[in-house]
Scaffold this motif. Structure first.
Motif, PDB file in Angstrom:
ATOM      1  N   SER A 202       0.803  -1.235   0.000  1.00  0.00           N
ATOM      2  CA  SER A 202       0.000   0.000   0.000  1.00  0.00           C
ATOM      3  C   SER A 202       0.827   1.271   0.000  1.00  0.00           C
ATOM      4  O   SER A 202       0.276   2.359   0.187  1.00  0.00           O
ATOM      5  CB  SER A 202      -0.942  -0.003   1.212  1.00  0.00           C
ATOM      6  N   GLY A 203       2.133   1.165  -0.181  1.00  0.00           N
ATOM      7  CA  GLY A 203       2.949   2.365  -0.216  1.00  0.00           C
ATOM      8  C   GLY A 203       3.370   2.870   1.135  1.00  0.00           C
ATOM      9  O   GLY A 203       3.570   4.080   1.310  1.00  0.00           O
ATOM     10  N   PHE A 208       4.847   4.082  -3.587  1.00  0.00           N
ATOM     11  CA  PHE A 208       3.791   3.262  -4.165  1.00  0.00           C
ATOM     12  C   PHE A 208       3.977   3.026  -5.663  1.00  0.00           C
ATOM     13  O   PHE A 208       3.776   1.906  -6.150  1.00  0.00           O
ATOM     14  CB  PHE A 208       2.430   3.922  -3.912  1.00  0.00           C
ATOM     15  N   THR A 209       4.381   4.050  -6.390  1.00  0.00           N
ATOM     16  CA  THR A 209       4.523   3.898  -7.842  1.00  0.00           C
ATOM     17  C   THR A 209       5.720   3.042  -8.232  1.00  0.00           C
ATOM     18  O   THR A 209       5.860   2.678  -9.408  1.00  0.00           O
ATOM     19  CB  THR A 209       4.649   5.280  -8.512  1.00  0.00           C
ATOM     20  N   THR A 213       2.815  -3.147 -11.069  1.00  0.00           N
ATOM     21  CA  THR A 213       1.464  -2.670 -11.384  1.00  0.00           C
ATOM     22  C   THR A 213       0.397  -3.559 -10.774  1.00  0.00           C
ATOM     23  O   THR A 213      -0.596  -3.064 -10.217  1.00  0.00           O
ATOM     24  CB  THR A 213       1.273  -2.590 -12.907  1.00  0.00           C
ATOM     25  N   GLN A 216      -0.045  -2.765  -7.178  1.00  0.00           N
ATOM     26  CA  GLN A 216      -0.782  -1.520  -6.991  1.00  0.00           C
ATOM     27  C   GLN A 216      -2.283  -1.742  -7.170  1.00  0.00           C
ATOM     28  O   GLN A 216      -3.101  -1.178  -6.422  1.00  0.00           O
ATOM     29  CB  GLN A 216      -0.301  -0.470  -7.996  1.00  0.00           C
ATOM     30  N   LYS A 225      -4.246   1.715   1.349  1.00  0.00           N
ATOM     31  CA  LYS A 225      -3.637   2.439   0.243  1.00  0.00           C
ATOM     32  C   LYS A 225      -4.237   3.835   0.126  1.00  0.00           C
ATOM     33  O   LYS A 225      -3.527   4.834  -0.100  1.00  0.00           O
ATOM     34  CB  LYS A 225      -3.834   1.652  -1.055  1.00  0.00           C
ATOM     35  N   GLU A 244       1.420  10.561  -8.286  1.00  0.00           N
ATOM     36  CA  GLU A 244       0.526   9.478  -7.904  1.00  0.00           C
ATOM     37  C   GLU A 244       0.059   8.725  -9.150  1.00  0.00           C
ATOM     38  O   GLU A 244       0.102   9.260 -10.264  1.00  0.00           O
ATOM     39  CB  GLU A 244      -0.682  10.034  -7.144  1.00  0.00           C
ATOM     40  N   PRO A 245      -0.384   7.471  -9.003  1.00  0.00           N
ATOM     41  CA  PRO A 245      -0.780   6.682 -10.172  1.00  0.00           C
ATOM     42  C   PRO A 245      -1.842   7.365 -11.043  1.00  0.00           C
ATOM     43  O   PRO A 245      -1.809   7.256 -12.273  1.00  0.00           O
ATOM     44  CB  PRO A 245      -1.331   5.394  -9.551  1.00  0.00           C
TER      45      PRO A 245
END
Length: 281
Positions: A202-203, A208-209, A213, A216, A225, A244-245
């Motif tokens: 969850s970062g 997180f990035t 994938t 995520q 997250k 951020e994503p």
């Protein structure tokens, strides 16, 4: 012409009952807090673990992950979210099976005390300990790692609603997952791995990035997250949202997902919670 007045007695009686129920809930909350503080393991793990992790990771990583954003600053936001999850989801998921196995819940159910008072006591404990833990984390982070506190009312309001929705969702899910543990000993085995996996994907420990994938996408299903992402919008520069994503902090989505988990957690609590062990029937 005649006038009629409703008797005041029923209104007064209703008010007295509500006042008495509120006092019961406060006493139950005080009892839950006292029991928590008497458990050294719970206090050390819940209050000390996030601070210890911040000290360890701050000593290992000192690079910037973006202009003006150090890894430690990013990591602190994740640890605040983790602290809130620990005191609610993890703490309740472990301790409720212990109380169930010892017959404490069975005895509560046999008393005249309304059942909701017991749940209210748990909620009060989570809120009080959660506030204390968050305040401690912020104090340590500001004093030792130069964490910049929010400078606007809007940022503090965002911090408040993210924390409230996150704690509510995690509290309800913690009560619900407690029913999976068959015995007192199995509570930790059921809950701890789930909590650790959620932290890794969850970062919390990593940007997180930088995670795969698929990881995520799995993390995006669960509340942690989104708690982390919402808190990053509070403590990190607005420009970091572009990393951020979704290209922004997506606070609308944060509120939607956390609100959905509040509903899901409530449904799971209502349908799965047990006052007795399976062997008690």
């Amino acid at each position: 012409m005649t006038t009629t007045t409703k008797p005041a007695a029923p209104v007064a009686a209703t008010s007295a009952r509500r006042s008495g129920a509120g006092a019961l809930a406060l006493r139950q909350g005080r009892l839950e807090i006292t029991q928590f503080l008497r458990s050294r393991e719970s206090v050390v793990f819940t209050m000390g673990f996030p601070i210890i992790m911040i000290l360890i990771f701050a000593a290992i990583f000192s690079d910037e992950i973006a202009p003006g954003v150090s890894y430690t600053q990013y990591f602190i936001t994740g640890m605040i979210a983790t602290g809130l999850m620990t005191v609610s989801f993890q703490n309740l998921g472990i301790w409720i099976p212990i109380e169930r196995d010892r017959g404490v819940l069975k005895r509560y159910r046999g008393t005249p005390m309304p059942k909701w008072v017991w749940f209210a006591g748990k909620v009060i404990m989570v809120v009080v300990i959660g506030i204390a833990e968050t305040a401690l984390l912020l104090a340590v982070s500001v004093a030792m790692f130069d964490l910049q506190l929010p400078q606007t009312t809007g940022k503090w309001l965002t911090f408040a609603w993210v924390a409230v929705l996150g704690v509510t969702a995690c509290t309800l899910c913690g009560i619900a997952i407690s029913s999976l543990a068959r015995t007192a000993r199995s509570g930790s085995a059921v809950v701890t791995p789930v909590a650790l996996v959620l932290q890794f994907i969850s970062g919390v420990f990593f940007v997180f990035t930088s995670l795969p994938t698929w990881m995520q996408q799995v993390a995006a299903i669960f509340p942690l997250k989104w708690m982390c992402q919402g808190l990053r919008s509070v403590f990190l520069p607005d420009s970091f949202g572009a990393r951020e994503p979704g290209g922004s902090f997506e606070l609308g989505t944060v509120a939607l997902v956390l609100g959905a988990w509040c509903v899901i957690g409530l449904v799971l609590c209502l349908t799965t919670f047990r006052w007795t062990t399976k062997r008690d029937g």
